[in-house]
Design an enzyme around this catalytic site. Structure first.
Site, PDB file in Angstrom:
ATOM      1  N   TRP A 186       0.241  -6.998  15.625  1.00 17.38           N
ATOM      2  CA  TRP A 186       0.951  -7.324  14.386  1.00 17.38           C
ATOM      3  C   TRP A 186       2.228  -8.119  14.702  1.00 17.38           C
ATOM      4  CZ3 TRP A 186       5.562  -4.949  12.101  1.00 17.38           C
ATOM      5  CH2 TRP A 186       5.824  -5.446  10.804  1.00 17.38           C
ATOM      6  N   ASP A 354       2.199  -7.909  -3.514  1.00 20.62           N
ATOM      7  CA  ASP A 354       2.003  -6.469  -3.725  1.00 20.62           C
ATOM      8  C   ASP A 354       2.948  -5.904  -4.792  1.00 20.62           C
ATOM      9  OD1 ASP A 354       1.185  -3.906  -3.311  1.00 20.62           O
ATOM     10  OD2 ASP A 354       1.757  -3.804  -1.208  1.00 20.62           O
ATOM     11  N   ARG A 429      -0.775   2.889   7.494  1.00 18.04           N
ATOM     12  CA  ARG A 429       0.076   2.459   6.377  1.00 18.04           C
ATOM     13  C   ARG A 429      -0.199   3.330   5.142  1.00 18.04           C
ATOM     14  NH1 ARG A 429       1.021  -3.235   3.062  1.00 18.04           N
ATOM     15  NH2 ARG A 429       3.255  -3.025   2.987  1.00 18.04           N
ATOM     16  N   LYS A 462      -4.605 -13.739  -2.943  1.00 20.54           N
ATOM     17  CA  LYS A 462      -4.342 -13.325  -1.561  1.00 20.54           C
ATOM     18  C   LYS A 462      -5.066 -11.993  -1.375  1.00 20.54           C
ATOM     19  CE  LYS A 462      -0.485 -12.100   1.517  1.00 20.54           C
ATOM     20  NZ  LYS A 462       0.988 -12.020   1.599  1.00 20.54           N
ATOM     21  N   TRP A 463      -6.063 -11.993  -0.497  1.00 21.24           N
ATOM     22  CA  TRP A 463      -6.916 -10.802  -0.289  1.00 21.24           C
ATOM     23  C   TRP A 463      -6.481 -10.144   1.016  1.00 21.24           C
ATOM     24  CZ3 TRP A 463     -11.611  -9.405  -3.049  1.00 21.24           C
ATOM     25  CH2 TRP A 463     -12.333  -8.372  -2.457  1.00 21.24           C
ATOM     26  N   ASP A 464      -5.817  -9.002   0.882  1.00 24.02           N
ATOM     27  CA  ASP A 464      -5.191  -8.357   2.041  1.00 24.02           C
ATOM     28  C   ASP A 464      -6.021  -7.160   2.517  1.00 24.02           C
ATOM     29  OD1 ASP A 464      -3.271  -7.853   3.949  1.00 24.02           O
ATOM     30  OD2 ASP A 464      -1.600  -7.735   2.540  1.00 24.02           O
ATOM     31  N   MET A 465      -5.782  -6.722   3.738  1.00 23.69           N
ATOM     32  CA  MET A 465      -6.431  -5.521   4.295  1.00 23.69           C
ATOM     33  C   MET A 465      -5.531  -5.038   5.424  1.00 23.69           C
ATOM     34  SD  MET A 465      -8.238  -3.868   6.697  1.00 23.69           S
ATOM     35  CE  MET A 465      -9.112  -4.821   7.886  1.00 23.69           C
ATOM     36  N   CYS A 502      -5.883 -12.262   4.301  1.00 22.39           N
ATOM     37  CA  CYS A 502      -4.731 -11.755   5.037  1.00 22.39           C
ATOM     38  C   CYS A 502      -5.126 -10.381   5.513  1.00 22.39           C
ATOM     39  CB  CYS A 502      -3.549 -11.675   4.066  1.00 22.39           C
ATOM     40  SG  CYS A 502      -2.136 -10.744   4.676  1.00 22.39           S
ATOM     41  N   ASP A 524       2.578 -12.060   9.612  1.00 22.73           N
ATOM     42  CA  ASP A 524       3.754 -11.607   8.873  1.00 22.73           C
ATOM     43  C   ASP A 524       5.024 -12.079   9.567  1.00 22.73           C
ATOM     44  OD1 ASP A 524       2.302 -10.432   6.929  1.00 22.73           O
ATOM     45  OD2 ASP A 524       2.598  -8.362   7.579  1.00 22.73           O
TER      46      ASP A 524
HETATM   47  C1  GLA Z   1       0.824  -7.091   4.340  1.00 18.80           C
HETATM   48  C2  GLA Z   1       0.774  -8.605   4.265  1.00 18.80           C
HETATM   49  C3  GLA Z   1       2.055  -9.131   3.680  1.00 18.80           C
HETATM   50  C4  GLA Z   1       2.281  -8.530   2.319  1.00 18.80           C
HETATM   51  C5  GLA Z   1       2.251  -7.013   2.401  1.00 18.80           C
HETATM   52  C6  GLA Z   1       2.278  -6.397   1.020  1.00 18.80           C
HETATM   53  O1  GLA Z   1       1.763  -6.682   5.269  1.00 18.80           O
HETATM   54  O2  GLA Z   1       0.536  -9.151   5.526  1.00 18.80           O
HETATM   55  O3  GLA Z   1       2.045 -10.539   3.609  1.00 18.80           O
HETATM   56  O4  GLA Z   1       1.298  -9.003   1.430  1.00 18.80           O
HETATM   57  O5  GLA Z   1       1.082  -6.555   3.068  1.00 18.80           O
HETATM   58  O6  GLA Z   1       2.225  -5.011   1.075  1.00 18.80           O
END
Ligand code: GLA
Length: 748
Positions: A186, A354, A429, A462-465, A502, A524
């Protein structure tokens, strides 16, 4: 072009030739992968084992050259004399597949299992190998600058078969190589790491459930003398976002066996009679023109054959993202204020990150729920997106649909939907992953994300995981198939939505995700000096159009490093530019500079996003044939710096070019007490006057303006001197630590 002649298969494009020979035993031998050659060259390029090496296990006792261990192969079984790593493991049995036929097909061949595939292939060679009860199909699809391979195993017998490992490809390349992998974690993705490949196996793999920020699936094999512009370099990558595995090892005979596929660790699947298992596609790329040539071949393949058709070569918007500026602390008023400011800077897309749903006021709750937080957004997403549209910007939204917080309505109703094992839950998290192998879970995600997308004016997602998986082997693979199904169902009918994937930054920067999402949030970590490494690492395998790159605040949140705004922009230009900081506190000088950055980027957006990319001595360059943009980046300054030459690649030596540097605004505040050397008045370095001056005034930076031949530019022109403590004038580059420049080279 793919052709067959006397048992020799030749897959050839302008960039490479790939030759396979079916030998007297029906074993496909690898003959050549590299510079274009003729089909008739096969005999000269094939391995010549002569009388063999002794002590080998022979397929034919009368033929000492029939030892599989010593041949360059296209595939390998086990227990039949080849004791190198096998790309296939069938539980409890050897394997010995022999050639049974081939087909040459137009385009590429669609897969049945739903894994993403490259598109726009020229032709496909299907080689069929068989052994009692099983059939193996090796697919080779030619693309102009890359070859895509995959494998399908079919149970043709009448009893179930247990498959523990099936690689997408295996090949034995003659020669000695070094392996470059891209490792990290990370906020520290894509650090290049080189090791020689010798007799001990070198492995590049991920076991986190994602392609991972630890070990990107893309890797290189290169000869020791390869450099940026010269030498033989191979690149490999997998069109897959889950646990991957690649290995390279050199044999006594000097053959380097390379393979890549789904990670076999804990993997085991049962194939019922008549059933097939399909490996993901793997990409094989070659260049005789060094790392640079390899990267450009990869870039052209990704831009042309991985990125979804709608977004191919389409300019990407300059975006503003709310995350680093607001985190979870926002309401409609604050967002609209930011949107107005972003619009006035020139941004084209406003992304709400978020925090817009459920109890999502922090990262401990709310994931899994899709009800819009009406306290923060009284007019809902429809109202907010409409107002943003009215400001003249597009609207984009963050989702993290694969996860669930135990503190969420979804989890309270469906605790059984989370991915669990027989042990107490472990959180990452504060969240669990949903079990995407369950159809009802996939339906829930598809229905809810689709509903939200259709409820407002949303043109970007933005599709996050954000956590590592606990799923092992087959389950982890099933999860990926589930994810691809979900993405296909949501975004297939909505091709115009720009998807940026993402995963805590670049934890899933891979060709599988890129088949759905034209760009990926690279990290990030937006500190530009770190980004030189991250984007620099990505540049080996992925084109600039895929790299989300934002300007954020300084000192930086991840490093505490203070960098000039110009450098933050200059680095982010070499990707898809965005801004991610609180705009409310920008100084007038910063507003002016950002406006200039955005206008400059828009002017050359296509060159930055799609131009031919090169890594140079001093930084990066991109070019569309008539304009070249060259970034020069510095780390810590040293006293009394020497001369610096800028060398541009790929110009016409007799043509004449104009070279201009992007003008820089030098903050007066950074001079502190030194200001007395350049200003006629004495100013208290800690006083209000300097603070006010710093808000409103800048000194002009050393602007370059030259007319010069391509020959001179390619051999290297002298740049204006760097600051040396001998005074300030406009002819020098007055830059402290982490300074940078961008040069615009235009043909006259
Ligand atoms: C992750 C993403 C960030 C942001 C946060 C939101 O860390 O990498 O860019 O979107 O989640 O919780």
């Amino acid at each position: 072009m793919i052709c067959e002649q006397d048992g020799i298969f030749h897959i050839g494009t302008e960039a490479y030739s790939y030759l396979i020979k079916i030998n007297a035993y029906g074993i496909p031998e690898h003959v050549h992968f590299g510079a274009p050659v003729k089909t008739g060259d096969a005999a000269a390029l094939s391995c010549r084992p002569g009388l063999g090496w002794g002590s080998g296990v022979l397929l034919n006792a009368q033929d000492s050259a029939s030892c599989l261990d010593t041949l360059a192969l296209e595939w390998s079984g086990s227990g039949r004399g080849d004791y190198r790593e096998s790309p296939l493991e069938l539980e409890g049995t050897s394997s010995d597949f022999r050639y049974s036929g081939f087909r040459i097909l137009k385009g590429s061949v669609a897969m049945a299992c739903g894994l993403p595939q490259a598109h726009g292939g020229l032709e496909t060679l299907e080689l069929t190998l068989e052994q009692p009860g099983a059939k193996l199909s090796l697919y080779y699809t030619a693309y102009p600058t890359a070859l895509v391979r995959r494998t399908v195993l079919e149970n043709t017998g009448d009893v179930p078969m247990r498959l523990n490992k099936l690689m997408s490809f295996c090949v034995d390349l003659p020669g000695a190589y070094h392996m470059a992998t891209f490792n990290g974690g990370w906020i520290a993705e894509m650090r290049r790491h080189d090791v020689p490949v010798g007799g001990s196996k070198v492995v590049n793999e991920s076991l986190t459930g994602a392609s991972s920020n630890r070990h990107n699936p893309g890797f290189l094999l290169f000869e020791a003398n390869a450099a940026e512009d010269a030498g033989r370099v191979y690149g490999f990558n997998l069109i897959y976002s889950g646990n991957h595995y690649a290995a390279a090892q050199q044999s006594l005979q000097g053959l380097t066996r390379v393979m890549q596929g789904v990670n076999p660790s804990n993997f085991s699947t049962e194939l019922a009679p008549g059933k097939i298992f399909e490996s993901p596609e793997a990409v094989l790329c070659f260049s005789g023109e060094g790392f640079g040539g390899l990267s450009r071949n990869m870039h052209s393949f990704v831009n042309g054959h991985i990125i979804p058709a709608y977004w191919q070569n389409r300019p990407r918007p300059v975006l503003y993202n709310s995350w680093e500026g607001c985190m979870f602390d926002f309401n409609q008023r604050r967002l609209l204020d930011l949107a107005r400011r972003a619009k006035s800077l020139g941004c084209e897309l406003f992304v709400l990150d978020d925090g817009w749903f459920g109890q999502r006021d922090h990262d401990k709750a709310g994931l899994g729920d899709y009800n819009v937080n009406k306290k923060k957004l009284p007019e809902g997403l429809e109202g907010l997106s409409r107002r943003i549209r009215d400001l003249g910007m597009e609207f984009g939204l963050w989702f993290e649909p694969e996860s669930v917080n135990p503190d969420s309505d979804l989890y309270r109703v469906h605790p059984d939907w989370a991915l669990t094992d027989s042990f107490p839950d472990v959180l990452g998290r504060y969240q669990l992953l949903l079990d995407l192998t369950k159809p009802e879970v996939r339906d829930y995600i598809v229905e809810n994300v689709s509903r939200i997308l259709d409820s407002a004016h949303i043109s970007y997602v933005k599709w996050d995981m954000n956590r590592h998986s606990i799923a092992l082997g087959e389950k982890a693979h099933g999860y990926m198939l589930g994810l691809y199904d979900v993405l296909r169902r949501i975004f297939g009918p909505r091709p115009g939505i720009l998807l940026e994937s993402c995963s805590s930054g670049g934890n899933r920067f891979d060709l599988g995700m890129l088949c759905f999402s034209p760009q990926v949030w690279a990290s990030d970590d937006t500190d530009p000096i770190e980004r030189l490494m991250i984007q620099g690492g990505l540049s080996y395998l992925y084109p600039q159009s895929t790299i989300g790159a934002h300007v954020s605040a300084a000192p930086h949140g991840q490093t505490l490093r203070a960098t000039p705004l110009s450098t933050r922009g200059n680095v982010a230009f070499f990707g898809c530019l965005g801004y991610e900081l609180d705009l409310k506190h920008l100084l007038p000088v910063e507003i002016k500079e950002i406006k200039a950055q955005v206008a400059f980027y828009k002017q050359y957006r296509e060159v930055f996003q799609y131009g031919r990319f090169r890594r140079t001595e001093l930084g990066w360059q991109v070019s569309d044939g008539s304009v070249t943009l060259a970034g020069v980046f510095h780390g810590l300054v040293h006293a009394a710096p020497g001369y610096e030459q800028l060398r541009i690649r790929g110009l016409k030596k007799d043509a004449v070019y104009r070279v201009v540097s992007l003008s820089q605004a030098i903050r007066v505040g950074q001079f502190g007490g030194l200001l007395k050397h350049v200003a006629p008045v004495s100013i208290d370095p800690n006083g209000p006057l300097l603070r006010i001056a710093d808000r409103h005034f800048t000194l002009p930076g050393g602007g370059e303006e030259l007319t010069v031949s391509g020959g001179a530019l390619m051999s290297g022109i002298m740049l204006r001197p760097l600051f040396r403590g001998t005074g300030y004038d406009q002819n020098q580059r007055t830059q402290g630590d982490f300074g940078s420049d961008v040069y615009i080279v235009e043909r006259l």
